[in-house]
Write an enzyme that holds these catalytic residues in place. Sequence first.
Site, PDB file in Angstrom:
ATOM      1  N   THR A   1       7.791 -10.273 -17.967  1.00  0.00           N
ATOM      2  CA  THR A   1       6.891 -11.022 -18.565  1.00  0.00           C
ATOM      3  C   THR A   1       6.238 -12.162 -17.737  1.00  0.00           C
ATOM      4  OG1 THR A   1       6.607 -12.374 -20.447  1.00  0.00           O
ATOM      5  CG2 THR A   1       8.714 -12.678 -19.166  1.00  0.00           C
TER       6      THR A   1
ATOM      7  N   ASP B   1       7.277  -6.644 -26.348  1.00  0.00           N
ATOM      8  CA  ASP B   1       5.764  -6.843 -26.824  1.00  0.00           C
ATOM      9  C   ASP B   1       6.346  -7.406 -28.235  1.00  0.00           C
ATOM     10  OD1 ASP B   1       3.256  -6.958 -26.314  1.00  0.00           O
ATOM     11  OD2 ASP B   1       2.809  -5.143 -27.451  1.00  0.00           O
ATOM     12  N   THR B   2       5.512  -8.210 -28.604  1.00  0.00           N
ATOM     13  CA  THR B   2       5.758  -9.007 -29.855  1.00  0.00           C
ATOM     14  C   THR B   2       4.286  -9.123 -30.770  1.00  0.00           C
ATOM     15  OG1 THR B   2       7.582 -10.196 -29.236  1.00  0.00           O
ATOM     16  CG2 THR B   2       6.239 -11.225 -31.116  1.00  0.00           C
TER      17      THR B   2
ATOM     18  N   GLY C   1       2.660 -19.808 -28.973  1.00  0.00           N
ATOM     19  CA  GLY C   1       1.795 -18.923 -29.851  1.00  0.00           C
ATOM     20  C   GLY C   1       1.776 -19.279 -31.127  1.00  0.00           C
ATOM     21  N   TYR C   2       2.086 -18.423 -32.126  1.00  0.00           N
ATOM     22  CA  TYR C   2       1.926 -18.595 -33.577  1.00  0.00           C
ATOM     23  C   TYR C   2       3.003 -19.585 -34.069  1.00  0.00           C
ATOM     24  CZ  TYR C   2      -1.558 -14.973 -32.888  1.00  0.00           C
ATOM     25  OH  TYR C   2      -2.708 -13.985 -32.693  1.00  0.00           O
ATOM     26  N   ASP C   3       3.937 -20.033 -33.437  1.00  0.00           N
ATOM     27  CA  ASP C   3       5.052 -20.884 -33.880  1.00  0.00           C
ATOM     28  C   ASP C   3       4.641 -22.010 -35.022  1.00  0.00           C
ATOM     29  OD1 ASP C   3       7.084 -19.276 -32.770  1.00  0.00           O
ATOM     30  OD2 ASP C   3       7.554 -20.540 -30.981  1.00  0.00           O
TER      31      ASP C   3
ATOM     32  N   LYS D   1      15.491 -21.785 -33.034  1.00  0.00           N
ATOM     33  CA  LYS D   1      14.829 -20.753 -33.428  1.00  0.00           C
ATOM     34  C   LYS D   1      15.264 -19.559 -32.853  1.00  0.00           C
ATOM     35  CE  LYS D   1      10.459 -18.488 -31.419  1.00  0.00           C
ATOM     36  NZ  LYS D   1       9.427 -18.429 -30.454  1.00  0.00           N
TER      37      LYS D   1
ATOM     38  N   HIS E   1      12.783 -13.151 -34.123  1.00  0.00           N
ATOM     39  CA  HIS E   1      12.831 -11.681 -33.909  1.00  0.00           C
ATOM     40  C   HIS E   1      13.070 -11.173 -32.267  1.00  0.00           C
ATOM     41  CE1 HIS E   1       9.573 -14.514 -32.868  1.00  0.00           C
ATOM     42  NE2 HIS E   1       9.141 -14.013 -32.124  1.00  0.00           N
ATOM     43  N   ARG E   2      12.721 -12.059 -31.262  1.00  0.00           N
ATOM     44  CA  ARG E   2      13.211 -11.854 -30.017  1.00  0.00           C
ATOM     45  C   ARG E   2      14.415 -11.594 -29.661  1.00  0.00           C
ATOM     46  NH1 ARG E   2       9.790 -14.882 -28.385  1.00  0.00           N
ATOM     47  NH2 ARG E   2       8.404 -13.395 -27.950  1.00  0.00           N
TER      48      ARG E   2
HETATM   49  P1  ITT Z   1       3.652 -11.050 -21.673  1.00  0.00           P
HETATM   50  O1  ITT Z   1       3.190  -9.868 -22.133  1.00  0.00           O
HETATM   51  O2  ITT Z   1       3.601 -11.346 -20.486  1.00  0.00           O
HETATM   52  O3  ITT Z   1       5.288 -10.778 -22.005  1.00  0.00           O
HETATM   53  P2  ITT Z   1       2.337 -12.655 -23.824  1.00  0.00           P
HETATM   54  O4  ITT Z   1       2.220 -13.905 -24.099  1.00  0.00           O
HETATM   55  O5  ITT Z   1       1.271 -11.669 -23.688  1.00  0.00           O
HETATM   56  O6  ITT Z   1       3.290 -12.366 -22.661  1.00  0.00           O
HETATM   57  P3  ITT Z   1       3.200 -10.825 -26.253  1.00  0.00           P
HETATM   58  O7  ITT Z   1       1.872  -9.661 -25.836  1.00  0.00           O
HETATM   59  O8  ITT Z   1       4.177 -10.077 -26.429  1.00  0.00           O
HETATM   60  O9  ITT Z   1       3.200 -11.749 -24.859  1.00  0.00           O
HETATM   61  O10 ITT Z   1       2.344 -11.629 -27.223  1.00  0.00           O
HETATM   62  C1  ITT Z   1       1.578 -11.522 -28.243  1.00  0.00           C
HETATM   63  C2  ITT Z   1       1.155 -12.732 -28.918  1.00  0.00           C
HETATM   64  O11 ITT Z   1       2.080 -12.884 -29.907  1.00  0.00           O
HETATM   65  C3  ITT Z   1       0.837 -13.720 -28.055  1.00  0.00           C
HETATM   66  O12 ITT Z   1      -0.379 -14.495 -28.486  1.00  0.00           O
HETATM   67  C4  ITT Z   1       2.087 -14.751 -28.270  1.00  0.00           C
HETATM   68  O13 ITT Z   1       1.688 -16.104 -27.789  1.00  0.00           O
HETATM   69  C5  ITT Z   1       2.630 -14.551 -29.601  1.00  0.00           C
HETATM   70  N1  ITT Z   1       3.993 -14.600 -29.518  1.00  0.00           N
HETATM   71  C6  ITT Z   1       4.862 -13.839 -29.165  1.00  0.00           C
HETATM   72  N2  ITT Z   1       6.030 -14.156 -29.186  1.00  0.00           N
HETATM   73  C7  ITT Z   1       6.229 -15.284 -30.158  1.00  0.00           C
HETATM   74  C8  ITT Z   1       6.997 -15.981 -30.637  1.00  0.00           C
HETATM   75  O14 ITT Z   1       8.058 -16.222 -30.378  1.00  0.00           O
HETATM   76  N3  ITT Z   1       6.511 -17.105 -31.466  1.00  0.00           N
HETATM   77  C9  ITT Z   1       5.094 -17.313 -31.753  1.00  0.00           C
HETATM   78  N4  ITT Z   1       4.338 -16.325 -31.094  1.00  0.00           N
HETATM   79  C10 ITT Z   1       4.602 -15.606 -30.264  1.00  0.00           C
END
Ligand code: ITT
Length: 193
Positions: free
Chosen positions: A8, A69-70, A150-152, A172, A177-178
């Site tokens: 990541t 991936d989230t 992110g969407y936190d 958290k 999820h993570r």
């Molecule tokens: P990597 O691919 O380098 O791991 P990324 O930020 O691109 O980093 P993701 O594609 O997994 O990671 O994230 C998809 C979106 O979801 C991205 O906008 C993140 O900010 C958000 N996200 C991921 N995990 C989150 C969390 O735990 N809380 C809030 N938002 C999250």
Amino acid sequence: MTELIFATHNLHKLQELQALLPAGINLISLDEYGIMQEIPETGATLEENALIKCQFVYNKTGQPCFADDTGLEVEALDGRPGVHSARYASLRKNDNENIEKLLYELEGKTHRKARFRTIIQLAWDDDYMQFEGIVNGTITLEPLGFSGFGYDPVFIPEGHERSFAEMDLEEKNTMSHRARAFEKLVEWLRENV
Ligand code: ITT
């Protein structure tokens, strides 16, 4: 000591999982390993993207590694933004714009159930394993709190009254999820390594 590369570039993710590491496992970030490039996420699902990221790093290093991936899956939006969560509002990854778009799309809607879903892909020798972590919750009417990423600020986990961004990392991590997906990975390592 088990050494694992976490594929990541997201330092928030790295910090979250560093805080959950059991004794005997050492996480190495992509930056520490000298892999600076952005890995293309061209898959149609979280599962495919986690595999793509993990495989990219495994092919380059030959070292045990994993990627996550989230996606945020919102019921009233038929599961969107889902796999497109990072670039929901535009091609550049921008948390504020993504949140603005999400709140706009949900304007006037009372049904605000959503879930975060994480897929972790592990590559360990010839073993490729996936682990899933889910947390259910609701989308707020406005951003609340300043921690996390992110969407936190717009996600309140089920059974709670504060958003993820109003919690510190430790709190958290008790429900996210993570963290749930990572617990499964650690369990697998305990049983198989
Ligand atoms: P990597 O691919 O380098 O791991 P990324 O930020 O691109 O980093 P993701 O594609 O997994 O990671 O994230 C998809 C979106 O979801 C991205 O906008 C993140 O900010 C958000 N996200 C991921 N995990 C989150 C969390 O735990 N809380 C809030 N938002 C999250």
